[in-house]
Design an enzyme around this catalytic site. Sequence first.
Site, PDB file in Angstrom:
ATOM      1  N   ASP A 294       0.894  -1.257   0.095  1.00  0.00           N
ATOM      2  CA  ASP A 294      -0.108  -0.064   0.068  1.00  0.00           C
ATOM      3  C   ASP A 294       0.935   1.460  -0.085  1.00  0.00           C
ATOM      4  O   ASP A 294       2.068   1.252   0.152  1.00  0.00           O
ATOM      5  CB  ASP A 294      -0.976  -0.057   1.184  1.00  0.00           C
ATOM      6  CG  ASP A 294      -2.268   1.033   0.779  1.00  0.00           C
ATOM      7  OD1 ASP A 294      -2.351   1.639  -0.355  1.00  0.00           O
ATOM      8  OD2 ASP A 294      -3.233   0.675   1.678  1.00  0.00           O
TER       9      ASP A 294
HETATM   10  C1  NOJ Z   1      -3.932   3.862   0.029  1.00  0.00           C
HETATM   11  C2  NOJ Z   1      -5.089   3.193   0.157  1.00  0.00           C
HETATM   12  O1  NOJ Z   1      -5.178   2.379   1.506  1.00  0.00           O
HETATM   13  C3  NOJ Z   1      -5.209   1.889  -0.974  1.00  0.00           C
HETATM   14  O2  NOJ Z   1      -6.391   1.348  -0.937  1.00  0.00           O
HETATM   15  C4  NOJ Z   1      -5.254   2.928  -2.313  1.00  0.00           C
HETATM   16  O3  NOJ Z   1      -5.654   1.985  -3.413  1.00  0.00           O
HETATM   17  C5  NOJ Z   1      -3.870   3.562  -2.326  1.00  0.00           C
HETATM   18  N1  NOJ Z   1      -3.731   4.315  -1.335  1.00  0.00           N
HETATM   19  C6  NOJ Z   1      -3.553   4.159  -3.706  1.00  0.00           C
HETATM   20  O4  NOJ Z   1      -4.193   5.366  -3.732  1.00  0.00           O
END
Ligand code: NOJ
Length: 762
Positions: A294
């Site tokens: 993430d």
């Molecule tokens: C953080 C989020 O937790 C995740 O779900 C998301 O896809 C990514 N950022 C990318 O934006």
Amino acid sequence: MKLKLFILFIVLTSCNDSSTNTMSKKDQNSSQIDRRVDSVLSLMTLSEKIGQMNQYNGFWEVTGPVPAEGDAAKKYDHLKKGLVGSMLNIKGVEEVRRVQKIAVEETRLGIPLIIGFDGIHGYKTISPIPLAEAASWDLETIRKSAEVSAAEMAASGINWTFAPMVDISRDARWGRVMEGAGEDPFLGSLIGIARIKGFQGDDLSATNTVAACAKHFAGYGFSESGRDYNTVDVGTSTLFNTIFPPFVAAKEAGVATFMNSFNELNGIPATGNAYLQRDILKGDWDYKGFVVSDWGSIGEMIPHGYAENGREAALKAILAGSDMDMESYLYIAELEKLVEENKVDISLIDDAVRRILKLKFELGLFDDPYKYCDLEREKAVVNSKENHDVVLDMAKKSIVLLKNEGQLLPLKKEGQKIALIGALASDKNSPLGSWRLAAADNSAISVLEGMQQYPGNELKYAKGADVTVGETAFISEVTINTDDKSGFQEAVNIAKKADKVVMVLGEIGFQTGEGRSVTSLDLPGVQQELLEAVFKVNPNIILVLNNGRPLTINWAAEHIPAIVEAWHLGSESGHAIAQVLYGDYNPSGKLPMSFPRSVGQIPLYYNHKNTGRPTIPAPNLVFWSHYGDEDNDPLYPFGYGLSYTQFEYSNLQIVDEFAEKGEITVKVDLQNSGSYDGKEVVQLYLHDLIATITRPVKELKGMEMVALAKGESKTVQFVLTEKELGFYDNNGQWRTEAGKFEVFVGGSSQTKYKIELEIKQQ
Ligand code: NOJ
């Protein structure tokens, strides 16, 4: 240039292999792809390989905190050197073509980028938020909604979406409940599969499909106290019986990628968690896709207290099986040295790169890196009438009727004076919800506009009060209006003169989503006061809720005669709500998450355990599992939702052929006994009475959506097998045990209609 032509040559020629004649087409494709991947891999330097494992955010939009290293000049430089494998938050054919051109035409090997995007509930045509879609329990419509989202993304240069989020959550304080399918692993699994099929179709290389991503692996929805990114500590049984099932289902459905999560799980951050990624996902489940971290989660292992510095964080992440680094800048900075120092075996790098290249082949990017970059297609597909029809259909089906006393609904279409009250009623932005990064601001149909489509009534609108103060945006905190009541009087005045009052209250779209945890679930700001002020002059209120999480609405549930849960329904929100209010669509949604009476009951979920003291032993005695100041039950339970018609269940029977065929058939008759045609979601729950580990009081194990004309009946059948009857024990081992079960059938998780079943020792 010579090298690039050589790659093209091996990439194309390795398709023709007569030895694969006897294999299925799918296997043939996959073994051809494996060979092509190996050919490319054999040409790559170590730094080019690590480059494939590096993902950068684009240059304009952000969906997370950008570190100092994230400057555009460095990103361009790395792109040109072939040190970037994927980018996110680049959208639109022109933008995508610009970066793809650098990767393909300016780097040594010309390997195309995968372009990722948070198309969570739509791209420009916005669907209801995922929690709302889950309330439809309508898998085919959910699949179509994902299909629309995929088609718009793929037409706009994107080939990978960071969805579906399949995290189960039992905590409405957590803002991301809007992005999931609610509290139940069975429903969550089916919805996850439907969404993956919608995104990916049968062919990833088609120009209307995108690769999906099951996230966040694992446990993200169980953050302590519902605070985003917080610690997760759960036992094996919860992990295997509640958290893992939707991920297993996603893997079985062929999801192209997984994303790990920000949280630690039992002391180890998920990103550096080898048990999760190597032992379970890539080991026991034999998952062949790749895992993206993430946003910045590799670097976040430092503040977690799990890595001393960037070097150690990168080491722990790669050893644990994280294949691609999203926005930590650490793989690109550290992996090469770690390999040179023999701390990371090159086979781990090769394995990660193979997985990434494989997806690039499957997406067809090696055959045509610009295949998702056709301006004409973008114009034709994005925001098309057909796409809006699909999200409208999805929006209507997502609405849940919570209360309808005195048959206030549906509204008559003529001769009525209707007062419409609430800032959310005229809001064209809020219905777009939280993850609507590509949508034009204020592009949703408001409730006001939707109701104006019914000109037979006299409609008056007053705002009453704002929900928030100032500008709102995806990345910044919202400020709630806690004192401006200057619009109350106007609202009261129009309510006084109306036959019926429609009040649209709740949360704005940006009050839920990432980083949007709260400690109160009451109607925000002055809205409760507004509701009570209007109620004093006219109690004929239909309360329409707009929200991204369960709210505590005890006062409304007691006093307001009609309540409609309308979530954040996307681009066509106002049309969908008006059609339901006027009876052109008979609501059929059921809650995918329990609505608490008080935030103090959380975590609150229907499939809880019984405890040793579940009931009051004698009047006024305190020694049982309860609260002194509130009921144990939710205000509105999981699976609950009304219709304008009524349904009756009868004749529940079991045909037990478990010993002979391993199957138990459950049959029930359903009758539409009301005066409208309608749809009912028939739900089957199991209770395993005694087991080697205690089992929940009820678990959803079957559901079917049944459409019945008024007066019509149907026999509904479910088949239970070992898969529904079994569970994982505290060692993560699957067990099916002999013994007694209760089988419940009905229209909500609180159904008491049941029959007993006994599984005999085999
Ligand atoms: C953080 C989020 O937790 C995740 O779900 C998301 O896809 C990514 N950022 C990318 O934006």
